[in-house]
Design an enzyme around this catalytic site. Structure first.
Site: not given
Length: 931
Positions: A147, A294, A388, A406
């Site tokens: 992150e 991803d 989610e 996204e």
């Protein structure tokens, strides 16, 4: 992601060693030429409407960014319900979510290049000055390496990229002297100790001040990391190396990517979700394109575009071929096991995979991108936001929505690739939903539950970094942006890195290591972008013809035809039996079970057990089908265990200045008016005296005709309800007396009765944790008169609440008959006919915490399935609306007992499990997975 990374030419070859500026140019040409195909056959959105929507995006950004700067800065994030900043350690811990916070003004750094994209250059200059003046990167705090890399390091590099661009233009940033780059370099060196492992994979966390493994660091003992965590570093680290000339950053990021590539499963060319950073062993062997993996795939393709290294493209193409072969089941993208890729690992999808259609656009594979994007859009139209996680029949699995960008990202890239005005309408829907359901007075609040519309006191930094950037670019014309967006590539956090870095400081060896590990077919060396006349036939309705069949599928909650398609099915055989369709009274189903090596045993006490012996299956394919069936069965059973809890309720503040925009998550009661079956209750709130509500109220005139606020404690909930009801209250809200408690960190529960008959309680009662209750109490102190709506689901919001009297829509969370379960085996009641069997409903939501307690299964364990009393839906049958069926079932059989029992029976397994140990281990890990 940037459309500049879209391809390698359009119908004409690009030399393998071509300068990467040429690649960028041909990629941009590819997308522009595709645009001309679509506009001829679709009604375009007028420039005036696009400008209006673009201006609306600007206003929304100002609302979010302005409230962050006013109420939260210099904290990392804004808490939009309580109008204050979220500071690490000062709020209840949210677990891994808080690892993004490092006391470094995260939202401000993450928003830097968004300010420039939105033409807010003066605000950008002010923001850069604040970052240089106020931000400290030397804090004693443990943060996520992943992150921190994508948000902070990426934010600093994106800010630097646009700062030097503005400086070259000569109007803004004339004082700038690479200060953001120096901060980025400082942060890069702080992250480097994380790579001190034998494998080269980084530790998942690091202390900004003390690094790794020191006692004061409080980190460095971890053994596992996710694939995306280790594989999403190359763009930022390589850009830092090429901006500064310090090659060490790119070297470490490449080493991590090399190791992941070497450890892929060789027969399937897939990677798992979690890997041991010391041994390289796969800890979780399920594979997909969503959470945990991803951006690993994303960065392989983008590293090829940015860095000019063909080995990254070769690796991406190899993985992509495996994804399309095993994971892609259009329009679904379902996780599989890396060692047995024809075996699905789960029956639900997570929201993070919504980026994948955009990546497919960059790859040039448009048709599946259109299909998956349309499926996701239909889910959004059903639930207002993308949950989610959602099941293969498009019901809610995990109900949260933290304002993820996204889907907007993929919408933008599909529009840039096709020019189809349909995607402008999709973007318009996203804008409307954000304003209607997520906008609150102090910003935009994440959705706690998309079914009820309740909010979470959370506005992540990626919302400003990505969502507004993609939405604005979707509606903007080229002249609306003060620089050429084609000259940049987008990171996974949508930060901008210039493509000219491909020819700067190229001191890293470009050894092609890919061929050392695998033989690649010729398709992996396709250096041209597909000809747009092939991608987009001269049929203006081509995309519409792809989208149209998918609309009814989601609307009717029945994934007709969308199931696992085995090779045998493609040749004309029937699809494998799914656990959700199984009925023990159906002879055809019993025959299928026998073929899969699954036996149905009738016990003397009336129970039915399912037992699988893999060696008794008709073939290896049938054995795999049987294993999948048994896993689905245990998942269904564990899901039903969670259905014992009633769904959450909503407390919606509808008076000025909230106008229904703040929705609080509330727990229901086992007594009183059931808000899921009756019209909502609306009224002004008033505190009861005594506040605990445990005796006759001394202020009945104050609560008469109002919704009484009561504090938890000192007596039973039912006693409180009777006291406020006797005083004339029309409803009650019990507020937790445990200061600081919140639905963000504590599970909801339903208030129980007092063991007596509670039929005399006629008013609705809801429970709020302390944090949510304080929002109402603070509103009373500031505005005196506060009106709220108690309901099962938040009502449509607008400033005038014009739609408040409309009947509420059917609650998707209407649950069916509850079933008690244990962790290992399910025994069924053997019933005479389908009409007598008990209903097995799909779950509406499972939280990550719930998954930790879910059951695991081995092929020899005995599993039984609660049978369904509604007709199963065949591929060529009519799609039944299961929402209506569940509601009717719950109304007609509300008081019935499920008559389901559980038991255990030990079976010898040594001779059966020799070939299935990996599957069992993978299943056990799958049941513990988290987003």
């Amino acid at each position: 992601m940037s459309e500049a990374g879209g391809g390698r030419g359009c119908g004409s070859s690009v030399p393998q060693r071509a300068p990467w500026s040429l690649v960028a140019a041909t990629a941009a040409f590819c997308l522009v030429s595709a645009t001309s195909v679509w506009t001829a056959g679709a009604a375009p959105m007028s420039r005036e409407e696009r400008q209006k929507l673009g201006n609306q995006v600007l206003e929304m950004f100002d609302h979010a960014y302005g409230n962050y700067m006013e109420h939260a800065y210099p904290a990392d994030e804004l808490m939009p319900l309580t109008c204050r900043g979220r500071v690490r350690g000062q709020e209840p811990s949210r677990g891994d979510v808080d690892d993004a916070l490092g006391k470094f003004s995260l939202t401000l750094i993450d928003s830097l290049d968004t300010l420039v994209v939105l033409n807010k250059t003066k605000e950008f200059e002010d923001a850069v000055r604040k970052v240089l003046r106020d931000v400290n990167l030397d804090n004693d705090v443990v943060v996520s390496v992943f992150e921190t890399n994508i948000r902070v390091l990426g934010g600093l590099l994106g800010g630097h990229s646009l700062a030097i661009m503005l400086k070259e233009k000569g109007e803004y940033m004339q004082w700038y002297n690479d200060e953001l780059l120096q901060m980025a370099k400082q942060l890069g060196y702080k992250l480097l100790p994380a790579f001190n492992t034998t494998s080269g994979l980084p530790y998942p966390r690091i202390n900004l001040k003390f690094g790794i493994r020191k006692p004061e660091a409080r980190t460095g003992t971890e053994t596992d990391t996710c694939t995306a965590c280790a594989g999403t570093l190359i763009l930022e680290f390589a850009a830092l190396s090429r901006f500064t000339g310090a090659t060490i950053f790119e070297e470490y990021a490449r080493k991590a990517l090399d190791f992941l590539w070497e450890k892929r499963q060789r027969s399937s060319n897939l990677v798992g979700v979690t890997i041991n950073i010391h041994t390289g062993d796969w800890v979780r062997k399920d594979s997909g394109v969503g959470a945990g993996i991803d951006s690993y795939y994303e960065y392989l393709l983008k590293a090829y575009v940015l860095l000019g290294d063909d080995s990254f493209l070769e690796r991406f193409n190899t993985h992509y071929d495996a994804i399309m072969r095993y994971i892609s089941q259009p329009p679904l993208l379902l996780d599989v096991h890396i060692h047995k890729p024809m075996l699905n690992a789960r029956t639900w999808m997570d929201a993070l995979l919504a980026f994948f259609p955009g990546l497919q656009v960059l790859k040039g594979d448009i048709r599946p991108a259109i299909e998956t994007h349309e499926m996701l859009y239909q889910v959004i139209k059903k639930h207002n936001f993308l949950p989610e996680a959602f099941t293969t029949d498009f019901r809610v699995h995990w109900a949260q929505h933290p304002l993820r960008p996204e889907f907007a990202e993929s919408t933008y890239f599909l529009y840039k690739a096709t020019g189809d005005p349909y995607y402008l309408e999709v973007g318009k829907t996203l804008i409307e939903n954000l304003n209607k359901y997520a906008r609150v007075p102090c910003g935009f609040a994440a959705m706690k539950d998309v079914r009820t519309g309740s909010h979470e006191d959370r506005m992540d930094s990626f919302f400003l970094a990505e969502m507004f950037k993609y939405l604005y670019l979707l509606f903007a014309d080229k002249e609306d942006i003060i620089f050429d967006i084609e000259d940049y590539i987008f990171t996974t956090e949508a930060h901008l890195l210039p493509l000219w870095l491909s020819t700067t400081n190229q001191s890293i060896s470009k050894k092609n290591t890919t061929s050392e590990y695998t033989e690649l077919d010729d398709s992996n060396f396709d250096w041209t972008c597909p000809n747009t006349q092939i991608l987009f036939p001269n049929d203006p309705l081509y995309a519409q013809s792809i989208r149209e069949p998918l609309k009814n599928v989601v609307d009717k909650s029945c994934p007709r035809g969308i199931i696992r398609v085995e090779e045998s099915f493609r040749s004309g055989a029937k699809p494998p039996l799914r656990a959700r369709d199984f009925m023990a009274t159906n002879p055809e189903h019993l025959e299928i079970l026998k073929k899969m090596g699954v036996s149905l045993i009738h016990l003397k006490d009336g129970r039915v057990q399912l037992v699988q012996h893999a060696i008794q299956a008709a073939s290896s394919i049938d054995a795999e089908d049987g294993l999948r069936f048994m896993q689905e069965m245990i998942e269904l059973s564990s899901q039903q265990q969670k259905e014992q809890q009633l769904p959450p309720r909503a407390v919606q503040i509808v008076s000025h200045p909230f106008f229904g925009r703040v929705v609080l998550t509330a727990g229901p009661a086992q007594f009183g008016l059931d808000l899921s079956k009756h019209k909502e209750t609306r009224g002004f709130v008033a505190s009861s005296k005594p506040y605990n509500g445990c005796s006759e109220l001394t202020n009945p005139e104050a609560v008469m005709g109002k919704i009484a606020l009561i504090q938890r404690g000192q007596c039973m909930f039912a006693e409180k309800a009777r006291n406020i009801q006797n005083a004339g209250a029309i409803g009650g809200i019990v507020i937790d007396d445990n200061e600081g408690s919140s639905s963000d960190t504590a599970p909801l529960f339903q208030m129980a009765g007092d063991g007596k008959d509670t039929d005399d309680i006629k008013i609705p009662m809801l429970f709020l944790f302390s944090k949510e209750g304080s929002i109402i109490l603070d509103a009373i102190r500031e505005y005196e008169e506060v009106e709220v709506l108690l309901s099962d689901k938040a009502k449509d919001r607008d400033p005038e609440m014009e739609n408040e009297e409309q009947p509420s829509s059917e609650n998707d969370s209407q649950s069916a008959e509850q079933i008690t379960s244990s962790s290992q085996e399910v025994d069924l009641v053997d019933q005479e006919s389908p009409e007598e069997s008990s209903l097995n409903s799909q779950p509406e939501s499972l939280s990550p915490a719930d998954m930790d307690n879910a059951a695991s299964v081995s092929p020899s364990e005995q599993i039984s399935n609660p049978m369904e009393n509604h007709e199963t839906t065949s591929l060529d049958g009519e799609c039944t609306d299961l929402d209506n069926q569940l509601q009717e079932q719950s109304e007609t059989e509300e008081d019935s007992n499920p008559n389901v029992s559980w038991g255990k029976k030990v079976q010898p397994i040594d001779s059966i499990l020799a070939d299935w140990n990996e599957d069992i281990e993978a299943f056990e890990m799958m049941e513990k997975d988290e987003l």
